[in-house]
Design a protein around this motif. Structure first.
Motif, PDB file in Angstrom:
ATOM      1  N   GLU A 173      20.378 -14.166 -15.666  1.00  0.00           N
ATOM      2  CA  GLU A 173      20.117 -12.767 -15.993  1.00  0.00           C
ATOM      3  C   GLU A 173      20.350 -11.913 -14.746  1.00  0.00           C
ATOM      4  OE1 GLU A 173      19.402 -11.486 -18.903  1.00  0.00           O
ATOM      5  OE2 GLU A 173      19.346 -13.416 -19.940  1.00  0.00           O
ATOM      6  N   LEU A 174      21.180 -10.877 -14.902  1.00  0.00           N
ATOM      7  CA  LEU A 174      21.494 -10.027 -13.758  1.00  0.00           C
ATOM      8  C   LEU A 174      20.441  -8.957 -13.512  1.00  0.00           C
ATOM      9  CD1 LEU A 174      25.313  -9.509 -14.345  1.00  0.00           C
ATOM     10  CD2 LEU A 174      24.225 -11.038 -12.723  1.00  0.00           C
ATOM     11  N   GLY A 175      19.830  -8.484 -14.573  1.00  0.00           N
ATOM     12  CA  GLY A 175      18.842  -7.424 -14.416  1.00  0.00           C
ATOM     13  C   GLY A 175      19.447  -6.056 -14.208  1.00  0.00           C
ATOM     14  N   ILE A 176      20.761  -5.920 -14.430  1.00  0.00           N
ATOM     15  CA  ILE A 176      21.416  -4.612 -14.350  1.00  0.00           C
ATOM     16  C   ILE A 176      22.247  -4.398 -15.612  1.00  0.00           C
ATOM     17  CG2 ILE A 176      21.536  -4.621 -11.829  1.00  0.00           C
ATOM     18  CD1 ILE A 176      24.514  -5.328 -12.093  1.00  0.00           C
ATOM     19  N   ALA A 177      22.484  -3.144 -15.930  1.00  0.00           N
ATOM     20  CA  ALA A 177      23.299  -2.817 -17.092  1.00  0.00           C
ATOM     21  C   ALA A 177      24.779  -2.895 -16.730  1.00  0.00           C
ATOM     22  CB  ALA A 177      22.958  -1.416 -17.589  1.00  0.00           C
ATOM     23  N   VAL A 178      25.586  -3.372 -17.671  1.00  0.00           N
ATOM     24  CA  VAL A 178      27.040  -3.374 -17.512  1.00  0.00           C
ATOM     25  C   VAL A 178      27.584  -2.386 -18.537  1.00  0.00           C
ATOM     26  CG1 VAL A 178      29.140  -4.766 -17.532  1.00  0.00           C
ATOM     27  CG2 VAL A 178      26.997  -5.772 -16.738  1.00  0.00           C
ATOM     28  N   ARG A 179      27.851  -1.169 -18.087  1.00  0.00           N
ATOM     29  CA  ARG A 179      28.174  -0.064 -18.983  1.00  0.00           C
ATOM     30  C   ARG A 179      29.683   0.106 -19.151  1.00  0.00           C
ATOM     31  NH1 ARG A 179      23.747   3.130 -15.972  1.00  0.00           N
ATOM     32  NH2 ARG A 179      21.867   2.602 -17.157  1.00  0.00           N
ATOM     33  N   GLU A 209      33.976  -9.222 -20.540  1.00  0.00           N
ATOM     34  CA  GLU A 209      35.268  -9.355 -19.866  1.00  0.00           C
ATOM     35  C   GLU A 209      35.204  -9.055 -18.365  1.00  0.00           C
ATOM     36  OE1 GLU A 209      38.104  -8.172 -23.702  1.00  0.00           O
ATOM     37  OE2 GLU A 209      38.157  -6.961 -21.873  1.00  0.00           O
ATOM     38  N   VAL A 210      34.080  -8.531 -17.900  1.00  0.00           N
ATOM     39  CA  VAL A 210      33.958  -8.181 -16.482  1.00  0.00           C
ATOM     40  C   VAL A 210      33.780  -9.459 -15.661  1.00  0.00           C
ATOM     41  CG1 VAL A 210      32.659  -6.881 -14.761  1.00  0.00           C
ATOM     42  CG2 VAL A 210      32.937  -5.959 -17.061  1.00  0.00           C
ATOM     43  N   GLY A 211      34.588  -9.612 -14.631  1.00  0.00           N
ATOM     44  CA  GLY A 211      34.534 -10.814 -13.800  1.00  0.00           C
ATOM     45  C   GLY A 211      33.190 -10.985 -13.117  1.00  0.00           C
ATOM     46  N   ALA A 212      32.803 -12.263 -12.933  1.00  0.00           N
ATOM     47  CA  ALA A 212      31.515 -12.566 -12.308  1.00  0.00           C
ATOM     48  C   ALA A 212      31.418 -11.963 -10.916  1.00  0.00           C
ATOM     49  CB  ALA A 212      31.321 -14.081 -12.238  1.00  0.00           C
ATOM     50  N   ASP A 213      32.534 -11.965 -10.179  1.00  0.00           N
ATOM     51  CA  ASP A 213      32.505 -11.434  -8.819  1.00  0.00           C
ATOM     52  C   ASP A 213      32.200  -9.942  -8.800  1.00  0.00           C
ATOM     53  OD1 ASP A 213      34.929 -10.981 -10.129  1.00  0.00           O
ATOM     54  OD2 ASP A 213      36.129 -11.073  -8.299  1.00  0.00           O
ATOM     55  N   ARG A 214      32.683  -9.218  -9.795  1.00  0.00           N
ATOM     56  CA  ARG A 214      32.490  -7.763  -9.816  1.00  0.00           C
ATOM     57  C   ARG A 214      31.035  -7.393 -10.111  1.00  0.00           C
ATOM     58  NH1 ARG A 214      36.788  -5.362 -13.800  1.00  0.00           N
ATOM     59  NH2 ARG A 214      36.352  -3.385 -12.740  1.00  0.00           N
ATOM     60  N   VAL A 215      30.405  -8.094 -11.045  1.00  0.00           N
ATOM     61  CA  VAL A 215      29.013  -7.758 -11.354  1.00  0.00           C
ATOM     62  C   VAL A 215      28.075  -8.224 -10.241  1.00  0.00           C
ATOM     63  CG1 VAL A 215      29.292  -7.611 -13.854  1.00  0.00           C
ATOM     64  CG2 VAL A 215      28.810  -9.829 -12.818  1.00  0.00           C
ATOM     65  N   VAL A 216      28.404  -9.343  -9.601  1.00  0.00           N
ATOM     66  CA  VAL A 216      27.595  -9.791  -8.465  1.00  0.00           C
ATOM     67  C   VAL A 216      27.736  -8.808  -7.304  1.00  0.00           C
ATOM     68  CG1 VAL A 216      27.351 -11.589  -6.715  1.00  0.00           C
ATOM     69  CG2 VAL A 216      27.585 -12.219  -9.112  1.00  0.00           C
ATOM     70  N   ASN A 217      28.953  -8.302  -7.093  1.00  0.00           N
ATOM     71  CA  ASN A 217      29.155  -7.278  -6.067  1.00  0.00           C
ATOM     72  C   ASN A 217      28.318  -6.042  -6.343  1.00  0.00           C
ATOM     73  OD1 ASN A 217      30.948  -8.750  -4.552  1.00  0.00           O
ATOM     74  ND2 ASN A 217      32.781  -7.710  -5.296  1.00  0.00           N
ATOM     75  N   ALA A 233      23.554   4.717  -9.490  1.00  0.00           N
ATOM     76  CA  ALA A 233      22.409   4.770  -8.583  1.00  0.00           C
ATOM     77  C   ALA A 233      21.323   3.787  -8.991  1.00  0.00           C
ATOM     78  CB  ALA A 233      21.856   6.193  -8.523  1.00  0.00           C
ATOM     79  N   ASP A 234      21.297   3.388 -10.267  1.00  0.00           N
ATOM     80  CA  ASP A 234      20.317   2.419 -10.749  1.00  0.00           C
ATOM     81  C   ASP A 234      20.833   0.983 -10.662  1.00  0.00           C
ATOM     82  OD1 ASP A 234      22.254   2.554 -12.702  1.00  0.00           O
ATOM     83  OD2 ASP A 234      20.855   2.745 -14.391  1.00  0.00           O
ATOM     84  N   GLY A 235      22.012   0.791 -10.072  1.00  0.00           N
ATOM     85  CA  GLY A 235      22.586  -0.538  -9.928  1.00  0.00           C
ATOM     86  C   GLY A 235      23.489  -0.952 -11.065  1.00  0.00           C
ATOM     87  N   SER A 236      23.683  -0.096 -12.039  1.00  0.00           N
ATOM     88  CA  SER A 236      24.509  -0.449 -13.188  1.00  0.00           C
ATOM     89  C   SER A 236      25.987  -0.517 -12.815  1.00  0.00           C
ATOM     90  CB  SER A 236      24.321   0.578 -14.300  1.00  0.00           C
ATOM     91  OG  SER A 236      24.653   1.878 -13.835  1.00  0.00           O
ATOM     92  N   PHE A 237      26.691  -1.433 -13.451  1.00  0.00           N
ATOM     93  CA  PHE A 237      28.140  -1.533 -13.276  1.00  0.00           C
ATOM     94  C   PHE A 237      28.784  -0.581 -14.273  1.00  0.00           C
ATOM     95  CE2 PHE A 237      32.305  -3.155 -14.346  1.00  0.00           C
ATOM     96  CZ  PHE A 237      32.855  -3.459 -13.111  1.00  0.00           C
ATOM     97  N   GLU A 238      29.596   0.357 -13.778  1.00  0.00           N
ATOM     98  CA  GLU A 238      30.094   1.417 -14.638  1.00  0.00           C
ATOM     99  C   GLU A 238      31.611   1.463 -14.750  1.00  0.00           C
ATOM    100  OE1 GLU A 238      28.145   5.082 -13.654  1.00  0.00           O
ATOM    101  OE2 GLU A 238      26.161   4.232 -14.034  1.00  0.00           O
ATOM    102  N   GLY A 239      32.257   0.339 -14.407  1.00  0.00           N
ATOM    103  CA  GLY A 239      33.706   0.274 -14.565  1.00  0.00           C
ATOM    104  C   GLY A 239      34.433   0.438 -13.253  1.00  0.00           C
ATOM    105  N   GLY A 240      35.750   0.425 -13.320  1.00  0.00           N
ATOM    106  CA  GLY A 240      36.529   0.549 -12.104  1.00  0.00           C
ATOM    107  C   GLY A 240      38.004   0.356 -12.351  1.00  0.00           C
ATOM    108  N   ALA A 241      38.706  -0.076 -11.316  1.00  0.00           N
ATOM    109  CA  ALA A 241      40.149  -0.274 -11.379  1.00  0.00           C
ATOM    110  C   ALA A 241      40.504  -1.610 -10.737  1.00  0.00           C
ATOM    111  CB  ALA A 241      40.877   0.860 -10.661  1.00  0.00           C
ATOM    112  N   ILE A 242      41.584  -2.222 -11.231  1.00  0.00           N
ATOM    113  CA  ILE A 242      42.059  -3.503 -10.696  1.00  0.00           C
ATOM    114  C   ILE A 242      43.536  -3.364 -10.362  1.00  0.00           C
ATOM    115  CG2 ILE A 242      42.347  -5.969 -11.125  1.00  0.00           C
ATOM    116  CD1 ILE A 242      40.169  -5.782 -13.241  1.00  0.00           C
ATOM    117  N   ALA A 243      43.892  -3.737  -9.139  1.00  0.00           N
ATOM    118  CA  ALA A 243      45.285  -3.725  -8.695  1.00  0.00           C
ATOM    119  C   ALA A 243      45.624  -5.078  -8.088  1.00  0.00           C
ATOM    120  CB  ALA A 243      45.501  -2.613  -7.671  1.00  0.00           C
TER     121      ALA A 243
END
Length: 271
Positions: A93-99, A105-113, A141-151
């Motif tokens: 359990e991460l304890g943060i929201a993945v919005r 589909e979000v990689g484990a490394d990205r949510v851990v980061n 600000a609450d630690g939630s993962f809110e998306g991003g970009a991959i190159a």
């Protein structure tokens, strides 16, 4: 003691934490077909060099973006540590929201980061991770993962130039002294390096404009130190973002486990 494993497409990090500090860290090339027994032999030798032993490890957490090797990493923990590992994306359990629209589909490394950056820096963040791929993610600000970009990562670009163009050599990654190269090698090095700096600067500027709020930029990953010295767009270079996130996930899940029963296997038959 905790064994933390962060496995990327190119390199894997193994680290040992004693509850207060990191005692040792090792990196190895990611080999999806390496067996649990091979991992154990390799790890035993490195532990011995650090004055540690495999039997001292009694907890394990794994973040991997290489599904075909996760089976062997899990068996490493089960057979040689005699514990069921916490696995990011499965039983941890991460304890943060993945919005995002498709959180799975979000990689484990990205949510851990996201978690590793959030516990160290206040406010809304942009995390730039330079590895096999370059990810530029937004953390609320609450630690939630809110998306991003991959190159594509910078090393992929270097290899692609060499592989796809018959007359272009393979070049070393370095910060050129000039933007305008005066031969093929210096021109390639400039295009790759300053091109990636411009990519990072441009993406950061666009994200900040889109969000219209103060944001702190944290860079991590293999070549991020080079970029940090080449641009003012990055506020902090922090090589420990991912490993800090793994430790935080473990601590949160260890508390849950203590309330619901130990994660230690009663015997190896549980495999």
């Amino acid at each position: 003691m905790l064994l933390a494993i962060e496995q990327g497409n190119t390199n894997s990090l193994f680290a040992v934490h004693d509850g207060e500090r990191w005692l040792a860290q090792w990196r190895a090339a990611t080999e999806p077909n390496r067996t649990a027994d091979e991992y154990a032999v390799w790890l035993s030798q490195l532990l011995s060099m650090a004055g540690l032993e495999l039997r001292m490890l009694d907890a394990c957490i794994i973040a991997s973006v290489v599904p075909q090797s996760l089976f062997n990493l899990r068996n490493l923990s089960r057979r040689y540590l005699n514990v069921e590992p916490f696995v990011i994306g499965e039983n941890a359990e991460l304890g943060i929201a993945v919005r995002v629209n498709k959180p799975a589909e979000v990689g484990a490394d990205r949510v851990v980061n996201a978690l590793g950056a959030h516990v160290a820096y206040p406010g809304t963040l942009i995390v730039v991770d330079s590895g096999t791929a370059t990810t530029i993610d937004v953390i609320g600000a609450d630690g939630s993962f809110e998306g991003g970009a991959i190159a594509p990562g910078i090393h992929l670009s270097v290899e692609a130039l060499h592989a796809a163009a018959a007359k272009l050599p393979r070049v070393a990654l370095k910060k050129p002294s000039r933007v305008v190269g005066n031969d093929t090698v210096s021109a390639m090095q400039s295009g790759v390096f300053w091109g990636y700096v411009s990519l990072i600067e441009g993406m950061i500027a666009r994200i900040k404009a889109e969000r219209s709020e103060p944001m702190t930029v944290v860079a991590t990953g293999g070549v991020a130190a080079l970029f940090y010295d080449a641009t003012t767009a990055i506020d902090h270079f922090d090589p420990d973002v991912t490993i800090r996130g793994l430790l935080e996930v473990y601590r949160r899940n260890a508390d849950i486990t203590l309330m619901g029963g130990s994660s230690r296997l009663r015997n190896k038959a549980a495999e």
